[in-house]
Motif scaffolding. Structure first.
Motif, PDB file in Angstrom:
ATOM      1  N   SER A 115       1.024  -1.124   0.032  1.00 42.71           N
ATOM      2  CA  SER A 115      -0.098  -0.019   0.039  1.00 42.71           C
ATOM      3  C   SER A 115       0.943   1.416   0.143  1.00 42.71           C
ATOM      4  O   SER A 115       0.454   2.224  -0.689  1.00 42.71           O
ATOM      5  N   VAL A 116       1.746   1.305   0.802  1.00 48.88           N
ATOM      6  CA  VAL A 116       2.794   2.498   0.798  1.00 48.88           C
ATOM      7  C   VAL A 116       3.289   2.508  -0.597  1.00 48.88           C
ATOM      8  O   VAL A 116       3.549   3.635  -1.190  1.00 48.88           O
ATOM      9  N   LYS A 117       3.642   1.388  -1.502  1.00 48.64           N
ATOM     10  CA  LYS A 117       4.405   1.527  -2.741  1.00 48.64           C
ATOM     11  C   LYS A 117       3.448   1.951  -3.728  1.00 48.64           C
ATOM     12  O   LYS A 117       3.662   2.941  -4.507  1.00 48.64           O
ATOM     13  N   HIS A 118       2.094   1.625  -3.404  1.00 50.20           N
ATOM     14  CA  HIS A 118       1.036   2.075  -4.269  1.00 50.20           C
ATOM     15  C   HIS A 118       0.901   3.587  -4.400  1.00 50.20           C
ATOM     16  O   HIS A 118       0.707   4.272  -5.206  1.00 50.20           O
ATOM     17  N   VAL A 119       0.779   4.047  -3.104  1.00 51.44           N
ATOM     18  CA  VAL A 119       0.639   5.363  -3.137  1.00 51.44           C
ATOM     19  C   VAL A 119       1.693   6.274  -3.295  1.00 51.44           C
ATOM     20  O   VAL A 119       1.813   7.471  -4.235  1.00 51.44           O
ATOM     21  N   ILE A 120       3.166   5.890  -3.267  1.00 46.91           N
ATOM     22  CA  ILE A 120       3.997   6.572  -3.571  1.00 46.91           C
ATOM     23  C   ILE A 120       4.115   6.657  -5.039  1.00 46.91           C
ATOM     24  O   ILE A 120       4.525   7.673  -5.725  1.00 46.91           O
ATOM     25  N   MET A 121       3.925   5.548  -5.810  1.00 46.67           N
ATOM     26  CA  MET A 121       3.825   5.620  -7.430  1.00 46.67           C
ATOM     27  C   MET A 121       2.792   6.118  -7.973  1.00 46.67           C
ATOM     28  O   MET A 121       2.894   6.949  -9.023  1.00 46.67           O
ATOM     29  N   ASN A 122       1.610   6.372  -7.308  1.00 45.72           N
ATOM     30  CA  ASN A 122       0.515   6.758  -7.989  1.00 45.72           C
ATOM     31  C   ASN A 122      -0.071   7.816  -7.270  1.00 45.72           C
ATOM     32  O   ASN A 122      -1.046   8.670  -7.975  1.00 45.72           O
ATOM     33  N   GLY A 123       0.525   8.288  -6.467  1.00 46.06           N
ATOM     34  CA  GLY A 123      -0.164   9.658  -5.534  1.00 46.06           C
ATOM     35  C   GLY A 123      -1.295   9.180  -4.786  1.00 46.06           C
ATOM     36  O   GLY A 123      -1.887   8.023  -4.968  1.00 46.06           O
ATOM     37  N   GLY A 124      -1.943   9.885  -4.112  1.00 46.21           N
ATOM     38  CA  GLY A 124      -3.461   9.821  -3.149  1.00 46.21           C
ATOM     39  C   GLY A 124      -4.275  10.989  -3.065  1.00 46.21           C
ATOM     40  O   GLY A 124      -3.767  12.168  -3.057  1.00 46.21           O
ATOM     41  N   ASN A 125      -5.373  10.905  -3.258  1.00 49.21           N
ATOM     42  CA  ASN A 125      -6.332  11.674  -2.667  1.00 49.21           C
ATOM     43  C   ASN A 125      -7.481  11.064  -2.413  1.00 49.21           C
ATOM     44  O   ASN A 125      -8.545  11.117  -3.168  1.00 49.21           O
ATOM     45  N   ASN A 126      -7.511  10.533  -1.328  1.00 51.18           N
ATOM     46  CA  ASN A 126      -8.759   9.687  -0.539  1.00 51.18           C
ATOM     47  C   ASN A 126      -9.350  10.561   0.354  1.00 51.18           C
ATOM     48  O   ASN A 126     -10.350  10.012   0.877  1.00 51.18           O
ATOM     49  N   ASN A 127      -9.229  11.825   0.467  1.00 52.29           N
ATOM     50  CA  ASN A 127     -10.119  12.543   1.550  1.00 52.29           C
ATOM     51  C   ASN A 127      -9.935  12.148   2.855  1.00 52.29           C
ATOM     52  O   ASN A 127     -10.797  12.403   3.793  1.00 52.29           O
ATOM     53  N   ILE A 128      -8.737  11.433   3.196  1.00 52.26           N
ATOM     54  CA  ILE A 128      -8.734  11.111   4.489  1.00 52.26           C
ATOM     55  C   ILE A 128      -8.009  11.813   5.570  1.00 52.26           C
ATOM     56  O   ILE A 128      -7.937  11.912   6.749  1.00 52.26           O
ATOM     57  N   LEU A 129      -7.858  13.484   4.875  1.00 53.96           N
ATOM     58  CA  LEU A 129      -7.764  14.572   6.047  1.00 53.96           C
ATOM     59  C   LEU A 129      -8.977  15.281   6.196  1.00 53.96           C
ATOM     60  O   LEU A 129      -9.307  16.297   6.945  1.00 53.96           O
ATOM     61  N   GLY A 130     -10.100  14.647   5.400  1.00 52.42           N
ATOM     62  CA  GLY A 130     -11.341  15.361   5.540  1.00 52.42           C
ATOM     63  C   GLY A 130     -11.410  16.364   4.371  1.00 52.42           C
ATOM     64  O   GLY A 130     -12.450  16.928   3.953  1.00 52.42           O
ATOM     65  N   THR A 131     -10.345  16.480   3.543  1.00 48.40           N
ATOM     66  CA  THR A 131     -10.310  17.669   2.427  1.00 48.40           C
ATOM     67  C   THR A 131      -9.826  16.635   1.295  1.00 48.40           C
ATOM     68  O   THR A 131      -9.153  15.678   1.591  1.00 48.40           O
ATOM     69  N   HIS A 151       4.621  14.507   6.624  1.00 46.92           N
ATOM     70  CA  HIS A 151       3.869  13.334   7.655  1.00 46.92           C
ATOM     71  C   HIS A 151       4.491  13.340   9.215  1.00 46.92           C
ATOM     72  O   HIS A 151       4.038  12.700   9.887  1.00 46.92           O
ATOM     73  N   GLY A 152       5.442  14.231   9.183  1.00 45.50           N
ATOM     74  CA  GLY A 152       6.153  14.719  10.342  1.00 45.50           C
ATOM     75  C   GLY A 152       7.397  13.392  10.590  1.00 45.50           C
ATOM     76  O   GLY A 152       7.336  12.218   9.925  1.00 45.50           O
ATOM     77  N   PRO A 153       8.201  13.818  11.500  1.00 46.57           N
ATOM     78  CA  PRO A 153       9.421  13.028  11.778  1.00 46.57           C
ATOM     79  C   PRO A 153       9.039  11.649  12.510  1.00 46.57           C
ATOM     80  O   PRO A 153       9.621  10.566  12.446  1.00 46.57           O
ATOM     81  N   ASP A 154       7.935  11.696  13.208  1.00 47.17           N
ATOM     82  CA  ASP A 154       7.254  10.372  13.790  1.00 47.17           C
ATOM     83  C   ASP A 154       6.183   9.609  12.876  1.00 47.17           C
ATOM     84  O   ASP A 154       5.570   8.521  13.393  1.00 47.17           O
ATOM     85  N   GLY A 155       5.858  10.225  11.699  1.00 50.88           N
ATOM     86  CA  GLY A 155       4.885   9.586  10.719  1.00 50.88           C
ATOM     87  C   GLY A 155       3.462   9.596  11.336  1.00 50.88           C
ATOM     88  O   GLY A 155       2.499   9.214  10.542  1.00 50.88           O
ATOM     89  N   LYS A 156       3.267  10.273  12.289  1.00 54.61           N
ATOM     90  CA  LYS A 156       1.938  10.867  12.826  1.00 54.61           C
ATOM     91  C   LYS A 156       1.054  11.891  12.169  1.00 54.61           C
ATOM     92  O   LYS A 156       0.028  12.353  12.601  1.00 54.61           O
ATOM     93  N   GLY A 157       1.789  12.323  11.096  1.00 55.80           N
ATOM     94  CA  GLY A 157       1.072  13.502  10.179  1.00 55.80           C
ATOM     95  C   GLY A 157       0.838  14.830  10.797  1.00 55.80           C
ATOM     96  O   GLY A 157       1.340  15.132  11.843  1.00 55.80           O
ATOM     97  N   MET A 158       0.507  15.773   9.998  1.00 55.68           N
ATOM     98  CA  MET A 158       0.436  17.226  10.338  1.00 55.68           C
ATOM     99  C   MET A 158      -1.112  17.775   9.770  1.00 55.68           C
ATOM    100  O   MET A 158      -1.400  17.296   8.586  1.00 55.68           O
ATOM    101  N   VAL A 176      -2.162  18.834   6.334  1.00 58.60           N
ATOM    102  CA  VAL A 176      -0.984  18.661   5.414  1.00 58.60           C
ATOM    103  C   VAL A 176      -0.911  17.183   4.903  1.00 58.60           C
ATOM    104  O   VAL A 176      -0.916  16.855   3.910  1.00 58.60           O
ATOM    105  N   ALA A 177      -0.822  16.115   5.772  1.00 59.05           N
ATOM    106  CA  ALA A 177      -0.968  14.962   5.586  1.00 59.05           C
ATOM    107  C   ALA A 177      -1.207  13.921   6.648  1.00 59.05           C
ATOM    108  O   ALA A 177      -1.160  14.547   7.901  1.00 59.05           O
TER     109      ALA A 177
END
Length: 309
Positions: free
Chosen positions: A181-197, A249-256, A259-260
């Motif tokens: 899933s990580v590879k898929h997002v990196i290769m194709n990008g993502g726009n799943n509104n998982i930030l609410g936007t 995504h932040g140094p701890d990967g917990k997002g911003m 932003v992400a």
């Protein structure tokens, strides 16, 4: 009196009498407020009268009328067509039926009528309101317990009773994200509104490794995918993450915020956004679950968040 007219009158009287016997004398007209049956009977009466009138008119025309008027310039194999005006009666009937149809659907029936579906929806809305009020101040333990019950009904058919994804058919919710899933997002990008936007993540052509000053390579994608899927532990891929992913995504990967999203663990906000908008990824498409109440979404968020800790 013309035999055709007399026959039409007899037919109308007979049909109206039959209508009365069928619905009137048998009590089929219903109560005082039974507009459905009353409208049906009225429609039957109008239909009988109009049909008799139209049939009589054209039978008499076939008996006595002769073609007259000006022929149109066009003809088909010598067969011409008269330039006759639209009969006034036809226009009046058409306009009247149009007005009646608009009234019937918007004010008479069915928009303004009783509906079992409408009654059901009202009952569900009333129950949901009581449910929300009763459980709006649950403690964390009760919230997770409710989330587990909702998960069994709504989520387990795809994610499994143990939330392990049933052999890759859905995401394993004990881990935030799988390597593919990580590879898929990196290769194709993502726009799943998982930030609410709809904030998109660029594909690999927009991902620069700040450490090397170049676009991310296949080897770096493999390394950072393993690092993120492993819970951001170890050293392999850590430098790629720091140079490419940590900025958003932040140094701890917990997002911003705005932003992400978090790619280290689930959190209630992330779960709520996925439930609201659905998600597309390497495995397939997860539909949105807009049938859940706010309390149910909150409970599922607490339950899934606890799974990935």
């Amino acid at each position: 009196m013309n035999k055709t007219v007399l026959a039409a009158i007899i037919v109308v009287i007979a049909m109206l009498g039959f209508t009365y016997l069928a619905v009137g004398s048998a009590g089929g007209m219903g109560g005082e407020h039974d507009w459905v049956n009353k409208l049906a009977v009225l429609g039957a009466v109008v239909l009988v009268i109009v049909t008799a009138f139209v049939v009589t008119k054209y039978v008499r025309q076939m008996q006595y009328d002769r073609a007259s008027g000006k022929l149109a310039d066009e003809n088909w194999d010598g067969i011409g067509e008269y330039k006759n005006e639209l009969p006034f009666g036809w226009a009046v009937i058409f306009l009247g039926l149009t007005i009646w149809a608009i009234w019937y659907f918007l004010a008479g029936y069915p928009v303004n009528a009783y509906s079992q579906i409408g009654e059901y929806n009202e009952a569900v809305a009333e129950h949901d309101a009581k449910f929300e009020e009763q459980y709006k101040n649950m403690d964390e333990s009760t919230l997770k317990e409710m989330g587990g019950s909702i998960f069994i009904v709504q989520c387990a058919p795809c994610h499994g009773l143990q939330a392990d994804g049933i052999d890759g058919k859905a995401a394993n919710l004990h881990h935030r994200i799988a390597e593919k899933s990580v590879k898929h997002v990196i290769m194709n990008g993502g726009n799943n509104n998982i930030l609410g936007t709809g904030v998109p993540m660029p594909d690999r052509n927009g991902l620069m490794n700040a450490n090397t000053g170049a676009l991310i390579t296949d080897a770096e994608i493999d390394a950072v995918a393993k690092y993120v899927a492993g819970g951001l532990k170890g050293t392999e891929g850590a430098d790629v993450f720091a140079g490419t992913c940590a900025a958003c995504h932040g140094p701890d990967g917990k997002g911003m915020e705005m932003v992400a999203p978090s790619i280290a663990v689930f959190n209630p906000t992330l779960v709520a956004n996925i439930l609201s908008h659905g998600k597309k990824g390497a495995i397939g498409t997860m539909p949105a679950f807009n049938n859940l109440t706010e309390v149910q979404v909150k409970a599922l968020g607490a339950y899934v968040t606890d799974l990935s800790k």
